[in-house]
Enzyme design. Structure first.
Site, short mmCIF file in Angstrom:
data_model
loop_
_atom_site.label_atom_id
_atom_site.label_comp_id
_atom_site.label_asym_id
_atom_site.label_seq_id
_atom_site.Cartn_x
_atom_site.Cartn_y
_atom_site.Cartn_z
N CYS A 88 -12.98 -40.69 -14.23
CA CYS A 88 -11.85 -40.61 -15.15
C CYS A 88 -12.21 -40.65 -16.64
CB CYS A 88 -10.77 -41.64 -14.83
SG CYS A 88 -11.28 -43.03 -13.85
N ARG A 119 -21.50 -46.28 -6.41
CA ARG A 119 -20.94 -47.62 -6.50
C ARG A 119 -21.81 -48.57 -5.71
NH1 ARG A 119 -14.54 -46.07 -5.57
NH2 ARG A 119 -14.45 -44.56 -7.27
N GLN A 167 -16.16 -37.37 -4.75
CA GLN A 167 -14.71 -37.39 -4.61
C GLN A 167 -14.14 -36.02 -4.94
OE1 GLN A 167 -14.08 -40.49 -7.63
NE2 GLN A 167 -13.10 -41.69 -6.01
N ASP A 223 -11.80 -35.25 -6.83
CA ASP A 223 -11.05 -36.01 -7.81
C ASP A 223 -10.26 -35.09 -8.73
OD1 ASP A 223 -10.26 -38.32 -9.00
OD2 ASP A 223 -12.15 -38.75 -10.01
N HIS A 249 -7.37 -35.47 -12.31
CA HIS A 249 -6.50 -36.28 -13.16
C HIS A 249 -5.43 -35.39 -13.74
CE1 HIS A 249 -10.16 -38.68 -12.83
NE2 HIS A 249 -9.30 -39.67 -12.75
N LYS A 270 0.92 -46.90 -6.74
CA LYS A 270 0.20 -45.82 -6.06
C LYS A 270 0.74 -45.57 -4.67
CE LYS A 270 -3.24 -48.86 -4.04
NZ LYS A 270 -4.64 -49.10 -3.71
N HIS A 291 -4.26 -40.40 -11.35
CA HIS A 291 -5.50 -40.11 -10.60
C HIS A 291 -5.08 -39.65 -9.22
CE1 HIS A 291 -7.90 -43.07 -13.11
NE2 HIS A 291 -6.74 -43.68 -13.16
#
Length: 619
Positions: free
Chosen positions: A316, A345, A363, A365, A367, A447, A493
């Site tokens: 992000c 991670r 991911q 991912d 945004h 979320k 996200h």
RNA sequence: GCCACCCUAGCUCAAUUCGGAAGAGCAACGCAUUCGUAAUGCGUAGGUUAUCGGUUCGAGUCCGAUGGGUGGCUCCA
């Protein structure tokens, strides 16, 4: 005896409908009764197990022993570790206790009596304390009036709210089995003592137990780590390091097809693709706040020219920097930045698990930055999009969790309410069954977590759609509105498959390695019967390749049966057996991996397979 | 990270309860076989028993440490 009283077709239909309604209600009742019955049996078995264990270890301490989905467990503090032989002995003793037909007797007792009765059981004393002081029961749930009750069967007395079976004879002695021992922290707190947990499974009858044990076997057979090896999809390795995945050509191919498909769909859905680096300066992570609240998941920094750079655990902040690279107008919004971003991670060693839990993963991912008036529509779109993508991979059953504002949260309350309302409205419109996890949201936004159910009815959390009221603030993001003033954009996200690694793991287990044809690494195996058919096999293969099918020829000088077996074990969807007959008649003998056979022309076969691919079908 | 268990050929597993000569199947390779819808036969090669240390006349086996894995706990995409 006679007539059953149906005097007219109309009546008959009516009774039929009534009967159907009734049987539905009955089925529901039976389901409830069944659950209730199982609950009592499992709970009682936990007590019986505790009795058997305490006989074996008179100085042993007991903690708690609740029923669970498929059985029960009990936590003990024992002088030595339990062995598999111990489990056998305990199980045997349990059957004796069951045969004794001991009554389960409930008593309500005073606090003093309870403390006296359990004076040698520190865990029980703690539970008594909590029941009295905090009004919570042994599961930590708040009860209306604190009542201390005990249940006794045979020699064993336990602090317990019940309910239980009336006597041990009501428990089917051939429908339970002790499965494993495991460590478990007292009250799930890693700072408190590690207890020994024994898991057992229990059912209404022997048949159900067998079915459950069979299910466990099926789970093992479909284990993605096992199939990953057998189908040469991926590997992990000691020299590389834990939690890091090597995608082999077969797995890599599936990933490529997955990514190509998703990229194209993202493109159609109005996403733009961005690419960002794997590391970034400490400033980025200080500003984002990750160094405050996410530090334990981040790796130690790399020193570059005296500056700390961190490997990214999330994408992000980079996307925000792209947004902030120049001033934004309200006309540009919504902006949807997508990136198949690889993040790293730190995960504790004990939690790593095949592809499902790793330290480096990619991911899908994205945004979304938008204006408040665009937000509900964006949420709607992203949920629909998510469902579309997951359905494309063959998942049909979904459930969702909507997590709302926790006590400690950033962002205006009205924004939280709008966001929560938009999330819920989208779930309703999409007709996804959902539960609300009140106060379960992250501190920075509400979320939706979307879960799928796989072929073995297990659920997996994949998609997540997450508001963020924190980062736009911290990075001071803005756009110039129609009014010429600066405004703060909404930031959302979202990941649909979650991570490529975990999603692949779920996909492997969902299909048991027999992937739908569009994903299968090899779609067709051509099997010449004898060496003299090789030329024809190669010719056929090149024709299939021209039609963009993924095909291989098994030209080993092995028997046809052996080649079929190999292809079958590799779960190749189509095996084309080629011998004298086929060459003469100019038709193909196609064996499908379900064992069935088809005879058709080459062109018809190509058309057939292309159709299956286009429909993302299994065969 | 914590608790328990496990680590023997590329893979799956043997190796008499209590320490006494490391073995099989599959895969690989070689030769023969040319076959009609889930395993052709014979042969060859393959191991410092995860690593390091200890006990012992002698360790795959017993003890300790390290690494890795499995099942849980906690945490999580």
């Amino acid at each position: 005896m006679e007539s059953r009283g149906y005097s007219s077709p109309h009546d008959w239909a009516r009774s039929f409908l009534l009967a159907k309604e009734e049987s539905k209600i009955m089925a529901k009742m039976n389901e409830k009764e069944r659950e209730e019955k199982l609950y009592r049996i499992r709970h009682s078995l936990a007590h019986i197990m505790a009795e058997a264990v305490l006989e074996m270890f008179p100085e042993g301490k007991v903690a708690i022993g609740p029923p669970i989905d498929t059985g029960f467990y009990y936590d003990f503090d024992l002088p030595r570790p339990l062995t598999p032989e111990d489990l056998e002995k305990i199980e045997k003793r349990m059957r004796q206790i069951i045969a004794g037909r001991y009554k389960f007797e409930r008593r309500e007792i005073s606090e003093e009596d309870a403390k006296e009765l359990f004076k040698d059981q520190p865990y029980k004393l703690e539970l008594i304390h909590d029941i009295i002081e905090r009004g919570t029961d042994e599961y930590g749930e708040v009860t209306e009036k604190p009542v201390l009750s005990t249940y006794q069967q045979d020699t064993f007395v336990d602090l317990c709210r019940g309910p239980h079976v009336e006597h041990t004879g009501q428990i089917p002695a051939d429908a339970f089995k002790l499965l494993t021992t495991a460590g478990a922290y007292w009250r799930g707190d890693e700072h408190r003592p590690m207890l020994q947990r024994i898991y057992g499974t229990a059912w209404l009858n022997k048949k159900e137990l067998k079915a459950h044990l069979q299910w466990l076997e099926d789970v093992k057979k479909r284990d993605h780590r096992r199939l990953g090896k057998e189908l040469d999809l991926f590997s992990t390795n000691q020299q590389l390091g834990g939690g890091l995945v090597l995608w082999h050509p077969n797995g890599g191919h599936i990933r490529k097809v997955m990514e190509d498909f998703c990229r194209e769909e993202h493109d159609k859905a109005g996403y733009e693709f961005v690419y960002t680096p794997h590391i970034g300066r400490a400033w980025l992570w200080e500003t984002s706040g990750h160094l405050d609240f996410y530090k334990e998941n981040m790796y130690t920094p790399i020193d570059i020219d005296g500056q700390d750079y961190y490997i990214k655990p999330m994408n992000c902040p980079f996307h925000i920097l792209i947004y902030k690279s120049r001033r934004r107008s309200y006309r540009e919004l919504p902006m949807r930045y997508a990136e198949w971003g690889t993040v790293y991670r730190y995960e504790r060693g004990g939690v790593l698990h095949g592809l499902m839990r790793v330290r480096g993963f990619t991911q899908d991912d994205a945004h979304i930055f938008c204006r408040p008036d665009q937000m509900p529509d964006e949420i709607d779109k992203v949920l629909q999009f998510s469902l579309f993508i997951l359905r494309s991979f063959g998942f049909q059953e979904f459930e969702a969790y909507l997590s709302t504002r926790p006590e400690k949260a950033v962002g205006e309350e009205s924004k939280w309410r709008d966001a929560e309302a938009a999330l819920e409205a989208a779930l309703r419109r999409a007709k996804v069954p959902y539960k609300i996890d009140e106060g379960g949201g992250a501190f920075y936004g509400p979320k939706i977590d979307l879960k799928i159910k796989d072929a073995l009815k297990r659920s997996w959390q994949l998609s997540t759609i997450q508001f963020d009221f924190n980062l736009p603030e911290r990075f001071d993001m803005s756009y110039i509105g129609e009014d010429g003033q600066e405004h703060r954009p909404y930031m959302i996200h979202r990941a649909l498959l979650g991570s490529m690694e975990r999603f692949f793991g779920v996909l492997i287990e969902h299909y048991g390695g027999a992937f739908p044809v569009w994903l299968a690494p090899q779609q067709v195996k051509v099997i010449p019967i004898a060496d003299r058919h090789n030329d024809a096999a190669w010719a056929l293969a090149s024709k299939l390749k021209e039609a963009r099918l993924r095909v291989e020829v098994d030209d080993r000088s092995d028997r046809m049966n052996a080649k079929i077996r190999d292809a079958q074990m590799q779960k190749v969807p189509y095996m084309v057996v080629l011998g004298d007959k086929e060459i003469e008649s100019d038709t193909l003998s196609v064996r499908l991996r379900d064992g069935s056979q088809k005879k058709l022309s080459t062109d018809a076969f190509i058309a057939y397979v292309q159709d299956v691919i286009a429909n993302k079908a299994l065969l």
